[in-house]
Enzyme design. Structure first.
Site, PDB file in Angstrom:
ATOM      1  N   LYS A  14       0.799   4.063  -8.883  1.00 37.97           N
ATOM      2  CA  LYS A  14       0.205   4.495  -7.612  1.00 37.97           C
ATOM      3  C   LYS A  14      -0.754   5.654  -7.883  1.00 37.97           C
ATOM      4  O   LYS A  14      -0.363   6.670  -8.477  1.00 37.97           O
ATOM      5  CB  LYS A  14       1.342   4.924  -6.677  1.00 37.97           C
ATOM      6  CG  LYS A  14       1.001   4.876  -5.207  1.00 37.97           C
ATOM      7  CD  LYS A  14       2.272   5.089  -4.398  1.00 37.97           C
ATOM      8  CE  LYS A  14       2.012   5.115  -2.927  1.00 37.97           C
ATOM      9  NZ  LYS A  14       3.205   5.500  -2.171  1.00 37.97           N
TER      10      LYS A  14
HETATM   11  C1  E4P Z   1       2.834   5.055   1.202  1.00 37.80           C
HETATM   12  O1  E4P Z   1       2.993   4.436   0.189  1.00 37.80           O
HETATM   13  C2  E4P Z   1       3.520   6.291   1.550  1.00 37.80           C
HETATM   14  O2  E4P Z   1       4.661   6.415   0.732  1.00 37.80           O
HETATM   15  C3  E4P Z   1       4.038   6.349   2.939  1.00 37.80           C
HETATM   16  O3  E4P Z   1       3.951   5.129   3.607  1.00 37.80           O
HETATM   17  C4  E4P Z   1       3.707   7.566   3.713  1.00 37.80           C
HETATM   18  O4  E4P Z   1       4.299   7.485   4.968  1.00 37.80           O
HETATM   19  P1  E4P Z   1       4.472   8.745   5.931  1.00 37.80           P
HETATM   20  O5  E4P Z   1       3.187   8.992   6.615  1.00 37.80           O
HETATM   21  O6  E4P Z   1       5.542   8.318   6.893  1.00 37.80           O
HETATM   22  O7  E4P Z   1       4.883   9.901   5.064  1.00 37.80           O
END
Ligand code: E4P
Length: 218
Positions: A87
Site C-alpha cells: 500500500k
Molecule cells: C483504506 O484502506 C483505509 O484503511 C481506510 O478505509 C480509512 O478509513 P477511515 O476514513 O474510516 O479511517
C-alpha cells in the site's frame, strides 16, 4: 463486488472470514496502532498472522515517503507472503514506486485517493488497486460516491485494469451504493458488513416461524 475488511483486529478478521464472504483485508498504520501493534517486528508478524487467516489480498502500508524507502519497505513486505499488496500513498514518489512495483509484478494499492486526477495517475502507473476514501470526503461535505462514479467512468473509458477499492466505508448504505456504481471492491468495518444482514422484518418473520413451529410441536 469483492468485500475486504478494513481493520487490524484479529477477532473481527476471523469473524468476517468465518462468514465465508470475505475476499481480503486492508490495514493502515492507524489501524495497526489502534490494536497496539507497534515496532517493525510486531507489525511484520501481524501481517503474516492476517495472511494465515484470510486467503486473499492483504494490504500492508509503507511508512517511507521517498522512492528508495518505499521500494525497500515494499519489497520486504511483498516477500512476507504471496497475498501481500503493497500500500503506497498518492504522492509523486509513490507514483514512481507504483510504476517500479508494477514492472516487477508486485501488487500495489494506491491509498489516500481524493480526486479523479489522482486515480488516473495511479492507474497509468499500473496500480493494482486504488483506494478513494469516500467517508473522509463525506466528512468534509463532498460526496464521496460521486468520486467513485467519476473514477468508474474514466477507468471504463480506457479499460484500465486497476481496480477501484472503495475505502473509508462507514455504513451499509455506502456498501450498497458502491455496488450500484460498480466499484470493484469495498473495504469497511465488520459493523458495516454485518449490518447488511439486518432487517427488522427478517427478525419478526423468523420469530413468528419459530413460534408457530413450537406450537405445532406441543
Ligand atoms: C483504506 O484502506 C483505509 O484503511 C481506510 O478505509 C480509512 O478509513 P477511515 O476514513 O474510516 O479511517
Amino acid at each position: 463486488m469483492k468485500f475486504f475488511i478494513d481493520t487490524a483486529n484479529l477477532n473481527d478478521i476471523k469473524e468476517a472470514n468465518d462468514l465465508g464472504i470475505l475476499d481480503g483485508v486492508t490495514t493502515n498504520p492507524s489501524l495497526m496502532a489502534k490494536e497496539g501493534i507497534t515496532g517493525e517486528e510486531n507489525i511484520i508478524n501481524h501481517y503474516v498472522t492476517i495472511c494465515n487467516i484470510v486467503d486473499g489480498p492483504v494490504s500492508a502500508e509503507v511508512i517511507s515517503t521517498d522512492f528508495e524507502g518505499m521500494v525497500r519497505e515494499g519489497e520486504k513486505l511483498a516477500a512476507l507472503h504471496k497475498n501481500i499488496v503493497v500500500k503506497i500513498p498518492m504522492i509523486p514518489e509513490g507514483i514512481k514506486a507504483i510504476k517500479y512495483f508494477s514492472g516487477k509484478g508486485i501488487k500495489t494499492n494506491c491509498t489516500l485517493i481524493f480526486s479523479a486526477g489522482q486515480a488516473l495517475l495511479a492507474a497509468k502507473a499500473g496500480a493494482t488497486y486504488i483506494s478513494p476514501f469516500l467517508g473522509r470526503l463525506d466528512d468534509v461535505s463532498t460526496n464521496g460516491l460521486d468520486l467513485i462514479a467519476q473514477i468508474r467512468l474514466i477507468y471504463d473509458n480506457y479499460m484500465f485494469d486497476t481496480q477501484i477499492l472503495a475505502a473509508s466505508v462507514r455504513h451499509p448504505m455506502h456498501i450498497i451504493n458502491c455496488a450500484e456504481i460498480g466499484s470493484d471492491v469495498m473495504t469497511g468495518p465488520l459493523s458495516a458488513i454485518k449490518a447488511l444482514a439486518k432487517h427488522p422484518l427478517t427478525d419478526i418473520g423468523l420469530a413468528q416461524f419459530l413460534a408457530d413451529h413450537a406450537k405445532g410441536n406441543n
